[in-house]
Motif scaffolding. Sequence first.
Motif, PDB file in Angstrom:
ATOM      1  N   ALA A 140      -2.968   5.500   2.048  1.00 24.60           N
ATOM      2  CA  ALA A 140      -3.999   4.654   1.433  1.00 24.60           C
ATOM      3  C   ALA A 140      -5.004   4.176   2.477  1.00 24.60           C
ATOM      4  O   ALA A 140      -4.713   4.121   3.671  1.00 24.60           O
ATOM      5  CB  ALA A 140      -3.352   3.453   0.758  1.00 24.60           C
ATOM      6  N   GLN A 141      -6.197   3.835   1.987  1.00 28.12           N
ATOM      7  CA  GLN A 141      -7.266   3.280   2.824  1.00 28.12           C
ATOM      8  C   GLN A 141      -7.187   1.766   2.705  1.00 28.12           C
ATOM      9  O   GLN A 141      -7.320   1.215   1.618  1.00 28.12           O
ATOM     10  CB  GLN A 141      -8.612   3.798   2.305  1.00 28.12           C
ATOM     11  CG  GLN A 141      -9.804   3.321   3.078  1.00 28.12           C
ATOM     12  CD  GLN A 141     -10.215   4.303   4.166  1.00 28.12           C
ATOM     13  OE1 GLN A 141      -9.753   5.419   4.177  1.00 28.12           O
ATOM     14  NE2 GLN A 141     -11.047   3.859   5.073  1.00 28.12           N
ATOM     15  N   VAL A 142      -6.962   1.058   3.819  1.00 21.88           N
ATOM     16  CA  VAL A 142      -6.857  -0.407   3.816  1.00 21.88           C
ATOM     17  C   VAL A 142      -8.153  -0.989   4.380  1.00 21.88           C
ATOM     18  O   VAL A 142      -8.487  -0.753   5.538  1.00 21.88           O
ATOM     19  CB  VAL A 142      -5.646  -0.883   4.657  1.00 21.88           C
ATOM     20  CG1 VAL A 142      -5.542  -2.394   4.633  1.00 21.88           C
ATOM     21  CG2 VAL A 142      -4.363  -0.248   4.152  1.00 21.88           C
ATOM     22  N   THR A 170      -9.907  -4.022  -0.250  1.00 22.40           N
ATOM     23  CA  THR A 170      -8.625  -3.668  -0.895  1.00 22.40           C
ATOM     24  C   THR A 170      -7.574  -4.746  -0.651  1.00 22.40           C
ATOM     25  O   THR A 170      -6.722  -4.978  -1.495  1.00 22.40           O
ATOM     26  CB  THR A 170      -8.104  -2.292  -0.400  1.00 22.40           C
ATOM     27  OG1 THR A 170      -7.993  -2.322   1.015  1.00 22.40           O
ATOM     28  CG2 THR A 170      -9.009  -1.171  -0.836  1.00 22.40           C
ATOM     29  N   LYS A 216      -5.482  -6.767  -3.625  1.00 20.64           N
ATOM     30  CA  LYS A 216      -4.015  -6.917  -3.648  1.00 20.64           C
ATOM     31  C   LYS A 216      -3.599  -8.376  -3.443  1.00 20.64           C
ATOM     32  O   LYS A 216      -2.423  -8.680  -3.300  1.00 20.64           O
ATOM     33  CB  LYS A 216      -3.375  -6.062  -2.557  1.00 20.64           C
ATOM     34  CG  LYS A 216      -3.710  -4.597  -2.634  1.00 20.64           C
ATOM     35  CD  LYS A 216      -2.800  -3.866  -3.560  1.00 20.64           C
ATOM     36  CE  LYS A 216      -3.102  -2.370  -3.487  1.00 20.64           C
ATOM     37  NZ  LYS A 216      -2.252  -1.593  -4.350  1.00 20.64           N
ATOM     38  N   LEU A 244      -1.196   4.884   7.183  1.00 16.90           N
ATOM     39  CA  LEU A 244      -2.301   4.202   6.510  1.00 16.90           C
ATOM     40  C   LEU A 244      -3.548   4.272   7.388  1.00 16.90           C
ATOM     41  O   LEU A 244      -3.453   4.294   8.613  1.00 16.90           O
ATOM     42  CB  LEU A 244      -1.959   2.728   6.273  1.00 16.90           C
ATOM     43  CG  LEU A 244      -0.766   2.393   5.398  1.00 16.90           C
ATOM     44  CD1 LEU A 244      -0.486   0.899   5.453  1.00 16.90           C
ATOM     45  CD2 LEU A 244      -0.996   2.827   3.968  1.00 16.90           C
ATOM     46  N   PHE A 262       0.823  -1.213   0.000  1.00 16.53           N
ATOM     47  CA  PHE A 262       0.000   0.000   0.000  1.00 16.53           C
ATOM     48  C   PHE A 262       0.855   1.261   0.000  1.00 16.53           C
ATOM     49  O   PHE A 262       1.902   1.324   0.649  1.00 16.53           O
ATOM     50  CB  PHE A 262      -0.936  -0.002   1.214  1.00 16.53           C
ATOM     51  CG  PHE A 262      -2.034  -1.017   1.118  1.00 16.53           C
ATOM     52  CD1 PHE A 262      -3.199  -0.739   0.433  1.00 16.53           C
ATOM     53  CD2 PHE A 262      -1.888  -2.278   1.695  1.00 16.53           C
ATOM     54  CE1 PHE A 262      -4.215  -1.683   0.332  1.00 16.53           C
ATOM     55  CE2 PHE A 262      -2.893  -3.224   1.604  1.00 16.53           C
ATOM     56  CZ  PHE A 262      -4.058  -2.918   0.911  1.00 16.53           C
ATOM     57  N   GLU A 263       0.378   2.277  -0.729  1.00 16.76           N
ATOM     58  CA  GLU A 263       1.039   3.578  -0.806  1.00 16.76           C
ATOM     59  C   GLU A 263       0.749   4.374   0.469  1.00 16.76           C
ATOM     60  O   GLU A 263      -0.263   4.139   1.133  1.00 16.76           O
ATOM     61  CB  GLU A 263       0.515   4.355  -2.025  1.00 16.76           C
ATOM     62  CG  GLU A 263       0.804   3.687  -3.357  1.00 16.76           C
ATOM     63  CD  GLU A 263       2.290   3.514  -3.615  1.00 16.76           C
ATOM     64  OE1 GLU A 263       3.062   4.468  -3.335  1.00 16.76           O
ATOM     65  OE2 GLU A 263       2.700   2.436  -4.064  1.00 16.76           O
TER      66      GLU A 263
END
Length: 178
Positions: free
Chosen positions: A94-96, A100, A104, A128, A90-91
């Motif tokens: 980002a919303q985890v 998502t 991934k 995050l 994740f960048e």
Amino acid sequence: MKLSDLRPAPGSHKRSRRVGRGHGSGRGKTAGRGTKGQKARTGGKVSQAFGGGQTPLSQRLPFLRGIGNSNAPFRKEYAIVNIESLERFFEPGAQVTPETLAEKHLLSSTESRGLVKILGDGELHRPLTVRAHKFSESARAKIEAAGGRIEVIPVKVYEKTKRRKDQGKLAQGAQAQA
């Protein structure tokens, strides 16, 4: 090369032993079956489950229906994701979410529809926003230390039995009278 030229590799194809062909063959008379008994007769096969006349194993075992979650029928199964995976996939910012995580390929699509727990194995250096049903203490600390946010997805809790509901009403009625 022709189809008629095909032969098995030398030594790979062994001739079957011909039994019951006289004394000279070494397998005459009883043809290697010993003397008398069920296994000496034609069609005298014994099933693999036969235990010499004692009660069969299938009858000695208790009659239980089904397998599965019999030891802990109300246990909740969590799909587990470690902090190091979040760092890798994740960048920053980002919303985890479980969805998502499935995109991934950190969870399967069926796991993403169930309960998800985040564990604190590994390091996290990017902020995050992580949404999951449960977090370990170390995961919570590492996410917040990296400047991230934690959002706990509430798990629905159902009333277990009708009797329990009735007991709750009785308790409320007793408090109202007091």
